[in-house]
Scaffold this active site. Structure first.
Site, short mmCIF file in Angstrom:
data_model
loop_
_atom_site.label_atom_id
_atom_site.label_comp_id
_atom_site.label_asym_id
_atom_site.label_seq_id
_atom_site.Cartn_x
_atom_site.Cartn_y
_atom_site.Cartn_z
N ASN A 400 29.76 -18.73 -7.69
CA ASN A 400 29.12 -19.27 -8.89
C ASN A 400 29.24 -18.33 -10.09
OD1 ASN A 400 27.56 -20.59 -10.76
ND2 ASN A 400 25.84 -20.98 -9.40
N ASP A 401 28.45 -17.28 -10.12
CA ASP A 401 28.42 -16.44 -11.31
C ASP A 401 29.75 -15.74 -11.58
OD1 ASP A 401 25.72 -16.97 -12.06
OD2 ASP A 401 25.08 -15.74 -10.37
N VAL A 402 30.51 -15.44 -10.52
CA VAL A 402 31.76 -14.70 -10.72
C VAL A 402 32.86 -15.57 -11.33
CG1 VAL A 402 31.31 -13.04 -8.89
CG2 VAL A 402 32.58 -15.12 -8.36
#
Lengths: 475, 105
Positions: A400-402
């Protein structure tokens, strides 16, 4: 003669550790590095047993060794590759705990020699000097923090403790007080004669306070910061061993402990750099724990495994982007199976590995290696980022965040500046995810709203298995 | 301070000083040894280093002595068990991981 051989054997053991660590940092030699380090440990243990053999309490030694070896061996052989992060955290905690207990045992040995009048810890032979006493205090402090911190990390990694909700005002001041306070108290204990009962109370208070710090410092740290925390705890367990080494005046403990301390610190720095965060930021500032709005998405395109299978039939270049969700779903084998089918169909398949994907350094590499994914297909972030433009389909599996483009183009985003995988540049992006819930940063992911993005909701393993079945049918 | 005194204050062969020198130099050595680690090895390196930190077993063995009180012996035995879990488990798990990396070749 015997007196000469002992220190030389310890030196030999230290050399084996040094060679072992060096070989562990290269792929070709890693296996022999591990064996060398294990041999160094065997030498150190045998030599030490020879030293203490004159007055050894054998039942305690043999009992402890058998129990520890069995527990270690059984858990190492039973653990699933997906559970590796929590296993490493747990082992690490036991190492730190052992160092703390060594310091405590030395103190209790001194206490016992004391019969009446004022007690001064450093009067006793096995502690002997103020520096030895202070080292033991530091070994206790660092060891206890490592122990309880690793246990919390273990519980967070295996899902017993969820999220990063534990916050209270003045946390940093509280932790600082409970770390510095015990050290000061310990130094006073080493230089001031005091009644026996007082000294005993101080000792136990030091142990209790530092155990609490390990908990309160680790609890608030978010899941995706775990690679940093595990590396740091790993480093601390080395420092604790080195401190115990100063206390018992043993060079091999000091050397091995500081080697581990340094290597852990290097990994910590690598992890911080990969997240564009400072170590201080990870430890002292809670991150995105408050806002967790799931909505705000306006352009979500939902799809199915059937459609994914159809898309894949015509793709020439496919990149898999694994994240923590892949580990949770244990989808590494299904991923490999789909990759095999694609390759048989003439598609070029590769894997994009973000340095902090997952919950520990190198987590994705271990998982995919378990499924026999060829090492050459795992491409590091810097190398693959220029190639997303020519990629037909990127399949995001529980990351997700990466992959959040906000890190590049939204200066107000809390993750702005963090290096990401430029998945959004590929022709189409398929995101396999259980829901739209945010990652650890607690922010929406602009990628999900992209025109070239389709979402397939569900457990990664289930989605992939259905895709595989569909793909086979269509061929 | 005359030369004699100055020399004496520089007595690095005092045990604490030797220990400090070894400690600092070993930290530098550690940094030099592994400045570049491929990401594939991050986990095995960490878990191997973790096993090495079980070296505290040496200290634990010192604590199980017959002339020590019962409490120190019990703490020593627990410390030995903890350290052995770290050592045996750590090296075994590292070995398992590394064999996985090697087997497809």
């Amino acid at each position: 003669m015997f007196d000469m051989i002992i220190p030389l054997l310890y030196l030999f053991s230290a050399i084996l550790f040094i060679l072992g660590i060096r070989r562990l940092s290269k792929v070709r030699t890693a296996n022999s590095g591990n064996s060398l380090a294990a041999a160094g440990m065997a030498v150190a243990i045998v030599v030490t047993m020879a030293i203490v053999s004159g007055g050894a309490a054998w039942p305690y030694i043999i009992g402890g060794m058998i129990v520890g070896s069995i527990i270690g061996m059984v858990s190492a052989n039973r653990v699933e590759m997906t559970q590796m992060p929590e296993m490493v955290a747990l082992f690490n905690g036991f190492g730190g705990g052992a160092s703390a207990l060594v310091s405590l045992a030395l103190f209790f040995a001194a206490f016992d020699g004391h019969k009446s009048g004022d007690f001064l810890m450093t009067d006793f032979a096995d502690i002997g000097t103020v520096s030895s006493g202070i080292s033991a205090i530091l070994g206790l402090v660092v060891g206890a923090i490592t122990f309880s911190g690793s246990m919390i990390a273990f519980l967070k990694l295996n899902g017993t403790i969820k999220g990063n909700a534990f916050q209270f005002p003045g946390r940093n001041a509280f932790n600082a007080l409970l770390t510095v306070g015990p050290i000061v108290a310990g130094i006073i204990l080493c230089v001031t004669p005091m009644p026996f009962a007082t000294a005993m109370t101080i000792m136990l208070a030091i142990a209790a306070a530092t155990l609490i710090v390990g908990v309160t410092a680790t609890l608030p740290i978010g899941g995706a910061d775990m690679p940093v925390v595990i590396s740091l705890l790993n480093s601390l367990s080395g420092v604790a061993a080195a401190m115990a080494g100063f206390a018992v005046k043993n060079p091999v403990l000091i050397i091995a402990g500081s080697l581990v301390g340094a290597s852990g610190l290097i990994l910590t720095m690598i992890m911080c750099k990969s997240m564009n965060r400072t170590l201080g930021g990870v430890l002292f500032k809670s991150f995105g724990s408050t806002s967790s709005s799931n909505d705000g998405y306006t352009n979500i395109t939902e799809s199915s495994p059937e459609e994914l299978a159809m898309l894949l039939e015509d793709a020439e270049r496919v990149v898999f982007v694994p994240g923590y969700g892949l580990a949770v779903a244990q989808a590494q084998h299904a991923t490999r199976e789909l990759a095999d089918l694609l390759q048989a169909n003439g598609t070029e398949v590769r894997y994009a590995i973000h340095p902090v994907a997952g919950r520990m350094p190198g987590h994705m590499n271990v998982l995919l290696a378990e499924a026999d994914v060829p090492y050459e297909q795992l491409i590091e972030m810097d190398e693959i980022n220029s190639e997303f433009k020519t990629t037909d389909i990127s399949i995001v599996l529980g990351a997700n965040d990466v992959i959040n483009p906000a890190a590049i183009n939204d200066e107000s985003s809390p993750i702005y500046g963090m290096p990401i995988l430029n998945v959004h540049e590929s022709r189409s992006v398929v995101v396999v995810k259980r829901s739209l819930s945010p990652g650890f940063a607690g922010i929406p992911n602009a990628l999900f709203d992209g025109d070239n993005t389709i979402m397939v909701f569900g457990d990664a393993k289930k989605v992939l298995t259905e895709t595989i079945a569909e793909f086979k049918e269509n061929l | 301070m005359d030369v004699q005194q100055a020399m004496q204050s520089l007595n690095i062969f005092a045990p604490l000083m030797i220990g400090l020198y070894v400690f600092v130099l070993a930290i530098f050595l550690g940094f030099e040894l592994i400045t570049k680690v491929p990401p594939t090895l991050h986990t095995p390196l960490m878990s191997g280093a973790n096993a090495i930190s079980g070296i505290t077993i040496v200290g634990a063995l010192y604590c199980a002595k017959t002339d020590y009180p019962l409490l120190a012996n019990i703490l020593g035995a627990v410390a030995i068990a903890f350290a052995m879990i770290n050592v045996v488990g750590g090296f075994a798990v590292t070995r398992r991981m590394l064999q996985m990396f090697g087997r497809k070749k």
